[in-house]
Motif scaffolding. Structure first.
Motif, short mmCIF file in Angstrom:
data_model
loop_
_atom_site.label_atom_id
_atom_site.label_comp_id
_atom_site.label_asym_id
_atom_site.label_seq_id
_atom_site.Cartn_x
_atom_site.Cartn_y
_atom_site.Cartn_z
N CYS A 16 0.80 -1.22 0.00
CA CYS A 16 0.00 0.00 0.00
C CYS A 16 0.84 1.28 0.00
O CYS A 16 0.38 2.31 -0.43
N ASP A 104 2.27 6.07 -2.53
CA ASP A 104 1.18 5.65 -1.64
C ASP A 104 0.01 5.14 -2.47
O ASP A 104 -0.67 5.91 -3.15
N ARG A 106 -2.77 3.67 -1.41
CA ARG A 106 -4.02 3.47 -0.66
C ARG A 106 -5.20 4.13 -1.35
O ARG A 106 -6.34 3.76 -1.12
#
Length: 192
Positions: A16, A104, A106
């Motif tokens: 993630c 990142d 996510r």
């Protein structure tokens, strides 16, 4: 019958949020420490140029031979100092958002792609505007008739690129800090 081990799944922290390499932090930190004196030195020359080429400066006055300040000089100094600080903050934050969008995972792919496009356009557009306006404004006259690589443009462009380079380290360091906060919160959640 041979026993086939199942592949070890990657930890959530790696899939993630990719870990920013430590060596880049050290490299950018060294560049930042070497670059700060250059930025301050070039800023002094740019401020000197802004003062000496002001249209309302009295004859015989200069950056080194001060005369009573004019209202326009105060405004120009504020524009230069506050504009430089604001530009540096915008660059550092934009680079930070760009790196986050790359490392990142996510957020959704579309959201990350939109962030990359918007921040890239902002960085390129702002850079083009500053590089177009700064030399003419600092030297108080249009520099277009002169050769492109004249001294005024070289000082202006050198100041701009040195300031841009100094924004890379805090942006990257902030991304690494955010990564470690994320890993700490993840391990705390797992331990509970």
């Amino acid at each position: 019958m041979t026993h086939q081990s199942s592949p070890i799944p990657k930890p959530a922290s790696q899939c993630c949020f990719r870990r920013p390499p430590a060596w880049i932090t050290w490299l950018l930190g060294v560049i930042f420490l070497l670059d700060v004196p250059v930025v301050l030195f070039l800023a002094l020359f740019m401020w000197w140029a802004v003062t000496d080429n002001a249209p309302d400066i009295p004859p015989g006055c200069s950056f080194m031979d001060r005369c009573p300040d004019t209202p326009g000089e105060h405004v120009r100094s504020l524009i230069f100092c506050l504009g430089s600080i604001l530009l540096w903050i915008v660059f550092a934050y934009s680079i930070y958002r760009l790196l986050l969008a790359c490392l990142d995972a996510r957020e959704s792919a579309d959201s990350r792609r939109a962030t990359i496009v918007v921040t890239s356009v902002l960085l390129l557009g702002l850079s083009a505007v500053v590089l177009w306006v700064l030399p003419d404004w600092a030297y108080g006259r249009p520099l277009f008739p002169e050769p492109f690589w004249n001294t005024a443009r070289i000082y202006s462009y050198a100041y701009f690129f040195a300031a841009f380079l100094s924004a890379l380290y805090p942006a990257y360091f902030a991304v690494r800090t955010r990564y470690y906060r994320y890993v700490d919160s993840l391990s705390a959640h797992v331990s509970q």
